[in-house]
Design a protein around this motif. Structure first.
Motif, PDB file in Angstrom:
ATOM      1  N   ASN A   1      -7.531-150.658  19.735  1.00  0.00           N
ATOM      2  CA  ASN A   1      -6.895-150.414  18.437  1.00  0.00           C
ATOM      3  C   ASN A   1      -5.588-151.189  18.288  1.00  0.00           C
ATOM      4  N   SER A   2      -5.150-151.872  19.369  1.00  0.00           N
ATOM      5  CA  SER A   2      -3.845-152.527  19.313  1.00  0.00           C
ATOM      6  C   SER A   2      -3.982-154.021  19.034  1.00  0.00           C
ATOM      7  N   PHE A   3      -3.059-154.531  18.231  1.00  0.00           N
ATOM      8  CA  PHE A   3      -3.098-155.932  17.821  1.00  0.00           C
ATOM      9  C   PHE A   3      -1.747-156.553  18.136  1.00  0.00           C
ATOM     10  N   TRP A   4      -1.750-157.642  18.890  1.00  0.00           N
ATOM     11  CA  TRP A   4      -0.500-158.221  19.403  1.00  0.00           C
ATOM     12  C   TRP A   4      -0.223-159.526  18.681  1.00  0.00           C
ATOM     13  N   LEU A   5       0.561-159.425  17.621  1.00  0.00           N
ATOM     14  CA  LEU A   5       0.633-160.509  16.650  1.00  0.00           C
ATOM     15  C   LEU A   5       1.673-161.576  16.986  1.00  0.00           C
ATOM     16  N   LEU A   6       2.504-161.328  17.981  1.00  0.00           N
ATOM     17  CA  LEU A   6       3.557-162.306  18.277  1.00  0.00           C
ATOM     18  C   LEU A   6       3.264-163.114  19.549  1.00  0.00           C
ATOM     19  N   GLY A   7       2.157-162.821  20.222  1.00  0.00           N
ATOM     20  CA  GLY A   7       1.731-163.662  21.340  1.00  0.00           C
ATOM     21  C   GLY A   7       2.415-163.363  22.660  1.00  0.00           C
ATOM     22  N   THR A   8       2.254-164.293  23.597  1.00  0.00           N
ATOM     23  CA  THR A   8       2.757-164.071  24.954  1.00  0.00           C
ATOM     24  C   THR A   8       3.912-165.012  25.271  1.00  0.00           C
ATOM     25  N   SER A   9       4.790-164.561  26.159  1.00  0.00           N
ATOM     26  CA  SER A   9       5.943-165.391  26.506  1.00  0.00           C
ATOM     27  C   SER A   9       5.516-166.640  27.274  1.00  0.00           C
ATOM     28  N   ALA A  10       4.417-166.546  28.048  1.00  0.00           N
ATOM     29  CA  ALA A  10       3.947-167.721  28.786  1.00  0.00           C
ATOM     30  C   ALA A  10       3.550-168.812  27.803  1.00  0.00           C
ATOM     31  N   ASP A  11       2.881-168.409  26.731  1.00  0.00           N
ATOM     32  CA  ASP A  11       2.464-169.357  25.707  1.00  0.00           C
ATOM     33  C   ASP A  11       3.687-169.984  25.043  1.00  0.00           C
ATOM     34  N   SER A  12       4.693-169.135  24.810  1.00  0.00           N
ATOM     35  CA  SER A  12       5.921-169.615  24.183  1.00  0.00           C
ATOM     36  C   SER A  12       6.600-170.672  25.045  1.00  0.00           C
ATOM     37  N   ALA A  13       6.763-170.359  26.343  1.00  0.00           N
ATOM     38  CA  ALA A  13       7.430-171.301  27.250  1.00  0.00           C
ATOM     39  C   ALA A  13       6.612-172.583  27.380  1.00  0.00           C
ATOM     40  N   LYS A  14       5.302-172.427  27.458  1.00  0.00           N
ATOM     41  CA  LYS A  14       4.419-173.587  27.607  1.00  0.00           C
ATOM     42  C   LYS A  14       4.569-174.529  26.403  1.00  0.00           C
ATOM     43  N   THR A  15       4.588-173.953  25.197  1.00  0.00           N
ATOM     44  CA  THR A  15       4.703-174.775  23.993  1.00  0.00           C
ATOM     45  C   THR A  15       6.030-175.521  23.968  1.00  0.00           C
ATOM     46  N   LEU A  16       7.101-174.830  24.380  1.00  0.00           N
ATOM     47  CA  LEU A  16       8.411-175.480  24.407  1.00  0.00           C
ATOM     48  C   LEU A  16       8.406-176.661  25.377  1.00  0.00           C
ATOM     49  N   VAL A  17       7.824-176.455  26.566  1.00  0.00           N
ATOM     50  CA  VAL A  17       7.812-177.521  27.566  1.00  0.00           C
ATOM     51  C   VAL A  17       6.919-178.677  27.102  1.00  0.00           C
ATOM     52  N   GLU A  18       5.821-178.359  26.423  1.00  0.00           N
ATOM     53  CA  GLU A  18       4.970-179.433  25.872  1.00  0.00           C
ATOM     54  C   GLU A  18       5.743-180.296  24.892  1.00  0.00           C
ATOM     55  N   LEU A  19       6.528-179.615  24.041  1.00  0.00           N
ATOM     56  CA  LEU A  19       7.333-180.351  23.064  1.00  0.00           C
ATOM     57  C   LEU A  19       8.337-181.256  23.784  1.00  0.00           C
ATOM     58  N   LEU A  20       8.992-180.705  24.816  1.00  0.00           N
ATOM     59  CA  LEU A  20       9.982-181.499  25.564  1.00  0.00           C
ATOM     60  C   LEU A  20       9.319-182.696  26.237  1.00  0.00           C
ATOM     61  N   SER A  21       8.134-182.474  26.827  1.00  0.00           N
ATOM     62  CA  SER A  21       7.429-183.574  27.497  1.00  0.00           C
ATOM     63  C   SER A  21       7.117-184.681  26.507  1.00  0.00           C
ATOM     64  N   LYS A  22       6.663-184.280  25.319  1.00  0.00           N
ATOM     65  CA  LYS A  22       6.307-185.261  24.301  1.00  0.00           C
ATOM     66  C   LYS A  22       7.551-186.060  23.909  1.00  0.00           C
ATOM     67  N   LEU A  23       8.681-185.368  23.724  1.00  0.00           N
ATOM     68  CA  LEU A  23       9.914-186.055  23.330  1.00  0.00           C
ATOM     69  C   LEU A  23      10.387-186.991  24.434  1.00  0.00           C
ATOM     70  N   ARG A  24      10.147-186.597  25.693  1.00  0.00           N
ATOM     71  CA  ARG A  24      10.541-187.472  26.807  1.00  0.00           C
ATOM     72  C   ARG A  24       9.654-188.711  26.828  1.00  0.00           C
ATOM     73  N   ASP A  25       8.352-188.513  26.586  1.00  0.00           N
ATOM     74  CA  ASP A  25       7.436-189.666  26.524  1.00  0.00           C
ATOM     75  C   ASP A  25       7.863-190.640  25.431  1.00  0.00           C
ATOM     76  N   GLU A  26       8.400-190.089  24.341  1.00  0.00           N
ATOM     77  CA  GLU A  26       8.846-190.960  23.246  1.00  0.00           C
ATOM     78  C   GLU A  26      10.226-191.527  23.531  1.00  0.00           C
ATOM     79  N   LYS A  27      10.743-191.274  24.734  1.00  0.00           N
ATOM     80  CA  LYS A  27      12.054-191.780  25.172  1.00  0.00           C
ATOM     81  C   LYS A  27      13.206-191.237  24.317  1.00  0.00           C
ATOM     82  N   LYS A  28      12.990-190.067  23.703  1.00  0.00           N
ATOM     83  CA  LYS A  28      14.063-189.511  22.891  1.00  0.00           C
ATOM     84  C   LYS A  28      15.019-188.671  23.729  1.00  0.00           C
TER      85      LYS A  28
END
Lengths: 289, 408
Positions: free
Chosen positions: B151-178
């Motif tokens: 009966n429970s719905f978890w609409l804001l997701g997991t912290s692991a997913d949050s951290a992973k997305t942030l690190v993916e963004l950082l990796s992409k920005l590093r690849d772009e040499k920014k």
């Protein structure tokens, strides 16, 4: 190093400022004011309201809010606390009664603030620019707060040690029964001291609101901090309050800079315990009454 | 004063009154939907609840009732609200819920604010069969909880997913040499900070970032200057703070004052709050934080306007969980209307399987959780836009490096 010490002094000054009023209320009027932090937050809200609604600078706000707080606290002592003082057979009983009464007051003040301002966080920017001080960059609002704390502390110290009224207040703090014998109006002195403590906490609230984020429910944090500083410095002792506040602030800043920010609370309490082990009555407290 | 009533007569009269009241209650049962909630009006959670949850509950009830109520079959019935203060306390929240269920006999229950309280009320709502739309909880146990409590719905997701997305963004920005690869991370020593930092730590090291500073500070720390001073001396490319609102504001303020301006400046809860923009004005430009929303979508713009019109003092919603909270209420309403009667089991079923039109777009849950979230947002031109995951509709391109702080 200069930076850490400066940060520590500013933080310690803030702790001392927050605790000065409580040391008067507890040490002299013998009221263990659990709603102390709520009074601080109420002053912070008043300052926020004046600043954002009427563009009144918090320094001008001090001039308005501090006397108002003095009158309010005087009235609270006269109306709410005097019956307790009359009824209490001795000072220990008064302490217990005042804890209960001011605990109730906590909810009244907090409830009114929630009704007026809601539960959200509040913060505004005042003197929020960097200044160079002793070769370090610091926030102007924190430096101003430190300056005003020193002035207030000094003024209070002089008033307590150099004036007739101050001597009477100190006499009441030491022994209210003996003070009566030398024609000191103890109940009047207590009421005035309680009100003075209320005025000081209002000043602290206004200054703190210029650099800390607060909400209607954040009062208890300040009560706790003030209590630690007061007990550590020796109840009712201004100088002890200042020294204890600075010691806590400095230890926090040094530990955060050189050891680990995660340990600041632990070091605070270790220091507190160490002082109480060596001097159970606090740094400047008298061992017996 | 004497009275003509004997004790027996008085009892009889009282009993008659009670019976009449009872009859009235039965007769009224179908004329309104009783919705209850216990929310933090006092205590440490008040700040979050007052920004994110309470205004949305009030806005929704006001709007639904203005439209005649919730449609049950072919008629509309207004919402009747029963509410309590949970005092930011788990036991109190559970007690209030039990009262709502057993004494007030509410038809539906809206969840409390925050991860801790949502976890606390989970078992009760599950046992009693009420849908539990947790819109303000971030927990790594969400998938497991969704299985245990269907009966429970978890609409804001997991912290692991949050951290992973942030690190993916950082990796992409590093690849772009920014950006380069030195990172300084601070976190609050409380649920949120511990979860997020312990998820980010391995993610950062796996992505070959250098963690130059990684420390936590206790909740209620009143001076964060030593942290910023030390971090500034390390001169990292990226600053990450998994912080709570008061610290988020203090860390930003201190960074501005000391002139610490890394290429990426990311702070935690509170960055998406309207208070943040109100306090920092132009200085918000380029600041990243947790959350975000599709600031350009007409549905969000309309929601923002209605929220401002409804809330006290024209308060704005936060740019993350507020919209999700409002969307969860729309989902509840649509599920009830599709079922057409007060049948909680059927409503739960519909929430699990149905698809919903909400202010955050079309939502369809999988395993009781949404399939997309906003994890990183950035203030751009006075609006907090979602920037990652980049595949989300409405994602903006990140402004990197962050512009220098300006004098306020």
């Amino acid at each position: 190093m200069t930076n850490a010490i400066l940060t520590g002094l500013m933080l310690g000054g803030m702790y001392a400022l927050i605790a000065m009023g409580l040391t008067l209320q507890y040490g002299v009027a013998r009221i263990m004011n659990l709603s102390y932090g709520e009074f601080l937050i109420a002053a912070a809200f008043a300052s926020h309201w004046l600043f954002t609604g009427w563009a009144v600078s918090p320094f001008v706000g001090l001039v308005l809010i501090v006397p108002a707080a003095f009158l309010l606290n005087f009235a609270i002592y006269k109306l709410l606390l005097t019956p307790l003082v009359r009824r209490a057979p001795n000072r220990d009983a008064l302490e217990v009664d005042s804890i209960l009464a001011t605990f109730g007051l906590t909810f009244v003040i907090q409830g009114s603030m929630v009704a007026l301002f809601g539960g959200a966080y509040y913060s505004y920017s005042f003197l929020a620019f960097p200044v160079q001080f002793l070769g370090e960059t610091v926030a102007a609002n924190r430096l101003a707060a430190l300056g005003i704390t020193i002035l207030l502390g000094l003024a209070l110290y002089l008033a307590l040690t150099r004036t007739r009224a101050g001597t009477a207040v100190r006499a009441v703090a030491v022994d209210p029964f003996a003070a009566q014998l030398v024609a000191i109006n103890v109940s009047q002195a207590s009421a005035l001291t309680f009100a003075l403590g209320g005025a000081l906490v209002a000043a602290a609230g206004v200054l703190v609101s210029t650099f800390l984020t607060f909400s209607a429910s954040s009062g208890v944090v300040f009560t706790m901090k003030a209590l630690i500083v007061v007990v550590m410095g020796g109840v009712g002792n201004m100088l002890g309050c200042l020294v204890a506040g600075l010691a806590l602030g400095l230890s926090e800043a040094l530990v955060a800079s050189y050891v680990d920010p995660g340990l600041t609370l632990a070091v605070n309490f270790a220091l507190f315990l160490a002082v109480l082990l060596v001097k159970p009555a606090g740094l400047f407290g008298r061992a017996t009454r | 004063m004497t009275t003509f009533l004997t004790r027996r007569a008085a009892l009889f009269a009282a009993a008659t009154c009670a019976a009449t009241l009872g009859l009235a209650a039965i007769a009224q049962a179908q004329t309104s939907i009783k919705i209850g909630y216990a929310i933090s009006r006092t205590g440490p959670n008040t700040g979050g609840a007052a920004v994110t949850t309470i205004p949305n509950y009030e806005l929704w009830v006001k709007e639904v009732n203005a439209a005649g109520g919730i449609k049950l079959g072919d008629k509309r019935v207004p919402i009747e609200v029963v509410q309590y203060d949970d005092r930011s306390n788990a036991e109190e929240a559970v007690r209030a819920l039990e009262r709502l269920i057993n004494q007030d006999k509410v038809d539906f229950i809206l969840p409390p604010w925050g991860t801790g309280l949502n976890l606390a009320v989970g078992p009760t709502l599950n046992r009693e069969g009420y849908p539990h739309l947790a819109a303000t909880a971030v927990t790594d146990r969400a998938p497991e909880l969704a299985k245990r409590w269907p009966n429970s719905f978890w609409l804001l997701g997991t912290s692991a997913d949050s951290a992973k997305t942030l690190v993916e963004l950082l990796s992409k920005l590093r690849d772009e040499k920014k950006i380069g690869d030195t990172v300084a991370m601070v976190s609050i020593a409380d649920g949120f900070g511990i979860d997020l930092s312990s998820a980010a730590r391995p993610a950062l090291t796996n992505a070959k970032f250098k963690l130059a500073y990684d420390k936590s500070y206790p909740i209620g720390t009143q001076d964060l200057a030593p942290i910023i001073n030390e971090v500034k001396a390390l001169n990292p490319d990226v600053f990450i703070a998994f912080s709570y609102p008061p610290d988020t504001l203090a860390l930003t303020e201190q960074s501005r004052i000391t002139g610490f301006n890394p290429k990426i400046f990311y702070t935690g809860v509170g960055t998406a709050f309207p208070l943040y923009r109100q306090k920092f004005g132009k200085n918000t430009e380029g600041v990243m934080g947790i959350g975000g929303w599709s600031g350009d979508s007409p549905a969000i713009k309309d929601y923002l306007a209605r929220h401002k019109a409804s809330a006290a003092n024209g308060a704005e919603p936060d740019r993350w969980a507020s919209a999700v909270t409002y969307a969860s209420l729309q989902m509840l309403q649509q599920a009830i209307e599709r079922v057409g009667k007060i049948d909680r089991a059927a409503v739960i079923k519909d929430l699990q399987t149905g698809s919903f039109d909400t202010v955050i777009g079309k939502v369809k849950l999988e395993n009781n959780m949404p399939t997309r979230y906003w994890w990183v947002g950035q203030w751009q031109d006075g609006e907090f836009y979602g920037i990652a995951p980049a595949k989300n509709e409405g994602a903006r391109t990140a402004i990197v490096p962050k512009p220098a702080w300006v004098a306020p």
